[in-house]
Design a protein around this motif. Structure first.
Motif, PDB file in Angstrom:
ATOM      1  N   THR A 166       8.860  12.476   4.210  1.00 50.21           N
ATOM      2  CA  THR A 166       9.066  13.907   3.969  1.00 50.21           C
ATOM      3  C   THR A 166       9.293  14.600   5.297  1.00 50.21           C
ATOM      4  OG1 THR A 166       7.600  13.786   2.046  1.00 50.21           O
ATOM      5  CG2 THR A 166       8.133  15.977   2.898  1.00 50.21           C
ATOM      6  N   GLY A 167      10.537  14.947   5.563  1.00 44.31           N
ATOM      7  CA  GLY A 167      10.890  15.598   6.818  1.00 44.31           C
ATOM      8  C   GLY A 167      10.747  17.103   6.739  1.00 44.31           C
ATOM      9  N   VAL A 168      10.753  17.750   7.893  1.00 46.59           N
ATOM     10  CA  VAL A 168      10.637  19.199   7.971  1.00 46.59           C
ATOM     11  C   VAL A 168      11.750  19.733   8.863  1.00 46.59           C
ATOM     12  CG1 VAL A 168       8.148  19.230   7.593  1.00 46.59           C
ATOM     13  CG2 VAL A 168       9.023  19.029   9.920  1.00 46.59           C
ATOM     14  N   ALA A 169      12.142  20.984   8.596  1.00 46.69           N
ATOM     15  CA  ALA A 169      13.112  21.693   9.436  1.00 46.69           C
ATOM     16  C   ALA A 169      14.376  20.876   9.684  1.00 46.69           C
ATOM     17  CB  ALA A 169      12.468  22.095  10.768  1.00 46.69           C
ATOM     18  N   ASN A 170      14.931  20.329   8.593  1.00 45.13           N
ATOM     19  CA  ASN A 170      16.180  19.562   8.651  1.00 45.13           C
ATOM     20  C   ASN A 170      16.072  18.284   9.485  1.00 45.13           C
ATOM     21  OD1 ASN A 170      17.891  21.395   7.088  1.00 45.13           O
ATOM     22  ND2 ASN A 170      17.639  22.789   8.818  1.00 45.13           N
ATOM     23  N   LYS A 171      14.851  17.833   9.757  1.00 42.30           N
ATOM     24  CA  LYS A 171      14.649  16.596  10.502  1.00 42.30           C
ATOM     25  C   LYS A 171      13.786  15.649   9.688  1.00 42.30           C
ATOM     26  CE  LYS A 171      14.928  18.761  15.087  1.00 42.30           C
ATOM     27  NZ  LYS A 171      14.221  18.985  16.374  1.00 42.30           N
ATOM     28  N   GLY A 172      13.893  14.366  10.005  1.00 43.01           N
ATOM     29  CA  GLY A 172      13.085  13.384   9.302  1.00 43.01           C
ATOM     30  C   GLY A 172      13.583  13.169   7.883  1.00 43.01           C
ATOM     31  N   GLY A 232       0.811  -1.198   0.000  1.00 42.73           N
ATOM     32  CA  GLY A 232       0.000   0.000   0.000  1.00 42.73           C
ATOM     33  C   GLY A 232       0.849   1.254   0.000  1.00 42.73           C
ATOM     34  N   SER A 233       0.315   2.325   0.579  1.00 42.39           N
ATOM     35  CA  SER A 233       1.000   3.613   0.619  1.00 42.39           C
ATOM     36  C   SER A 233       1.364   3.974   2.054  1.00 42.39           C
ATOM     37  CB  SER A 233       0.113   4.719   0.034  1.00 42.39           C
ATOM     38  OG  SER A 233      -0.126   4.488  -1.342  1.00 42.39           O
ATOM     39  N   ILE A 234       2.560   4.502   2.224  1.00 45.10           N
ATOM     40  CA  ILE A 234       3.014   5.005   3.518  1.00 45.10           C
ATOM     41  C   ILE A 234       3.588   6.393   3.307  1.00 45.10           C
ATOM     42  CG2 ILE A 234       4.523   4.638   5.493  1.00 45.10           C
ATOM     43  CD1 ILE A 234       4.629   1.702   4.817  1.00 45.10           C
ATOM     44  N   ARG A 235       3.070   7.358   4.073  1.00 51.90           N
ATOM     45  CA  ARG A 235       3.561   8.734   3.991  1.00 51.90           C
ATOM     46  C   ARG A 235       3.756   9.251   5.410  1.00 51.90           C
ATOM     47  NH1 ARG A 235       0.261   8.095  -0.473  1.00 51.90           N
ATOM     48  NH2 ARG A 235       1.006   9.045  -2.429  1.00 51.90           N
ATOM     49  N   ALA A 236       4.999   9.632   5.720  1.00 49.78           N
ATOM     50  CA  ALA A 236       5.320  10.078   7.073  1.00 49.78           C
ATOM     51  C   ALA A 236       6.590  10.905   7.034  1.00 49.78           C
ATOM     52  CB  ALA A 236       5.498   8.875   8.005  1.00 49.78           C
ATOM     53  N   ALA A 237       6.935  11.497   8.181  1.00 51.73           N
ATOM     54  CA  ALA A 237       8.206  12.203   8.270  1.00 51.73           C
ATOM     55  C   ALA A 237       9.360  11.214   8.215  1.00 51.73           C
ATOM     56  CB  ALA A 237       8.265  13.032   9.552  1.00 51.73           C
ATOM     57  N   GLU A 261      10.581   7.276  -1.708  1.00 52.28           N
ATOM     58  CA  GLU A 261      10.993   8.676  -1.848  1.00 52.28           C
ATOM     59  C   GLU A 261      11.333   9.263  -0.483  1.00 52.28           C
ATOM     60  OE1 GLU A 261       8.124  11.102  -3.811  1.00 52.28           O
ATOM     61  OE2 GLU A 261       7.912   9.761  -5.545  1.00 52.28           O
ATOM     62  N   ALA A 262      12.499   9.876  -0.375  1.00 54.17           N
ATOM     63  CA  ALA A 262      12.931  10.519   0.873  1.00 54.17           C
ATOM     64  C   ALA A 262      13.324  11.954   0.581  1.00 54.17           C
ATOM     65  CB  ALA A 262      14.107   9.757   1.485  1.00 54.17           C
ATOM     66  N   ARG A 263      12.636  12.882   1.248  1.00 57.33           N
ATOM     67  CA  ARG A 263      12.911  14.313   1.073  1.00 57.33           C
ATOM     68  C   ARG A 263      12.918  14.967   2.447  1.00 57.33           C
ATOM     69  NH1 ARG A 263      13.057  12.872  -3.830  1.00 57.33           N
ATOM     70  NH2 ARG A 263      11.386  13.219  -5.342  1.00 57.33           N
ATOM     71  N   ARG A 264      13.553  16.118   2.529  1.00 58.15           N
ATOM     72  CA  ARG A 264      13.439  16.918   3.751  1.00 58.15           C
ATOM     73  C   ARG A 264      13.577  18.393   3.413  1.00 58.15           C
ATOM     74  NH1 ARG A 264      18.467  14.358   5.177  1.00 58.15           N
ATOM     75  NH2 ARG A 264      17.283  13.064   6.612  1.00 58.15           N
ATOM     76  N   GLN A 265      12.898  19.185   4.228  1.00 56.60           N
ATOM     77  CA  GLN A 265      13.001  20.631   4.078  1.00 56.60           C
ATOM     78  C   GLN A 265      14.311  21.097   4.701  1.00 56.60           C
ATOM     79  OE1 GLN A 265      10.562  22.374   2.325  1.00 56.60           O
ATOM     80  NE2 GLN A 265       9.863  20.281   1.963  1.00 56.60           N
ATOM     81  N   ALA A 266      15.046  21.916   3.986  1.00 61.45           N
ATOM     82  CA  ALA A 266      16.320  22.430   4.476  1.00 61.45           C
ATOM     83  C   ALA A 266      16.373  23.930   4.251  1.00 61.45           C
ATOM     84  CB  ALA A 266      17.493  21.753   3.772  1.00 61.45           C
TER      85      ALA A 266
END
Length: 329
Positions: free
Chosen positions: A136-142, A106-111, A161-166
């Motif tokens: 998908t992490g936020v503020a340089n975390k996750g 299935g689908s998994i979406r989390a930090a 897919e792995a992304r984070r806000q920087a």
């Protein structure tokens, strides 16, 4: 059609947890001999916390969302759920369950996303649905995905897919003076996969959208990157892709490229039609290592080129077999 939605964390397990540990709300140990499964066919979501499924067999054919927390599926006889302060994730499988498995179609979406079945198998399979695993992490975390099966196998044909806000520094004005405010960009995250046997047949995407590329580490005793697979850590500057080990097997004079020791593979195969990318769209190219202590068979494509300078590529093994492979640094 079942739905579980919570503001805090949601944990489902067929193993036991002591009342005192549950009431304390900190580290909890789940253990027991139950072979019963946890299966999600519907939707499980947490707005602010984690979603954790623990059993001998854990299966997700629906959707799991935890945009500000960790989504974890763990198989074992003893599993510890922590606060994740050590940086290696929140779930640790202390005792394997024996023939246990974690299956995600299935689908998994989390930090952060963790699929762990030490002593068993982790299967992230592309089915007939649009199943995807996104961290998908936020503020340089996750922005981290862990697939681990020490003593077992990992098969990943699904898209990860792995992304984070920087935060990127403000660009200078035409006179070279600092000006403006720093901006938020989407950089690549981390994808970390380790098992005795690893097969990658899908897309591992740790690329930066308008930021730097992330990191991909795939290792185990026997690692195969199948034809049609894509591992990408490209970005404004290239990231890091390690398949089977670090630079020089972690013993290079210039030092390791990853911040933790990596298990060296005994055998690595990169098939024809497989691609590894760590390109820099405006900065330097990234770094790619394909390594094994035994036989490394390489027939795929690696690109670590960059607009701001070339990258670094190593393909090594005690025995090195190159059949039509192509490298561009």
């Amino acid at each position: 059609t079942g739905i579980v939605q919570t503001g805090g964390s949601f944990v489902a397990s067929t193993l036991d947890v002591k009342d005192a540990a549950f009431l304390a709300g900190r580290s909890m140990t789940f253990d027991g001999a139950s072979t019963a499964a946890v299966v999600n066919l519907g939707r499980i979501g947490s707005a602010k916390g984690d979603v954790v499924l623990i059993a001998r067999t854990v299966q997700n054919d629906g959707s799991i969302t935890a945009p500000e927390g960790t989504a974890a599926m763990a198989s074992g006889r003893e599993v510890v759920l922590t606060d994740g302060a050590l940086g290696n994730g929140k779930v640790q499988v202390k005792l394997p369950g024996g023939n246990g498995q974690v299956v995600n179609r299935g689908s998994i979406r989390a930090a952060d996303v963790e699929l762990r079945a030490n002593g068993g198998n982790v299967l992230a399979l592309a089915g007939n649905t649009d199943g995807v695993i996104k961290a998908t992490g936020v503020a340089n975390k996750g922005g981290r995905i862990f697939l681990t099966a020490e003593g077992g196998s990992v098969v990943a044909t699904q898209r990860l897919e792995a992304r984070r806000q920087a935060t990127a520094p403000a660009e200078p004005d035409r006179r070279g003076r600092k000006g403006g405010a720093a901006k938020t960009v989407t950089a690549g995250g981390d994808i970390l996969i380790e098992a005795d046997a690893v097969t990658i047949g899908g897309v591992l995407d740790a690329a930066g959208i308008d930021g730097a590329g992330g990191r991909i580490v795939v290792t185990g005793r026997d690692v195969t990157v199948k034809s049609g697979a894509l591992l990408t850590a490209s970005g404004t500057t290239g990231g890091l892709v390690l398949v089977g080990g670090d630079r020089g097997g972690g013993r290079a004079p210039g030092g390791a490229l990853f911040d933790r020791p990596i298990r060296n593979a005994g055998r690595v195969t990169v098939e024809s039609g497989a691609e590894i990318r760590s390109e820099g769209s405006s900065g330097a190219g990234g770094k790619v290592v394909v390594w094994s202590d035994g036989t490394t068979s390489f027939a795929g494509t690696v690109s670590a080129k960059g607009l701001g300078g070339g990258g670094f590529v190593e393909t090594s093994g005690r025995d090195l077999v190159i059949t039509g492979g192509r490298v561009d640094a």
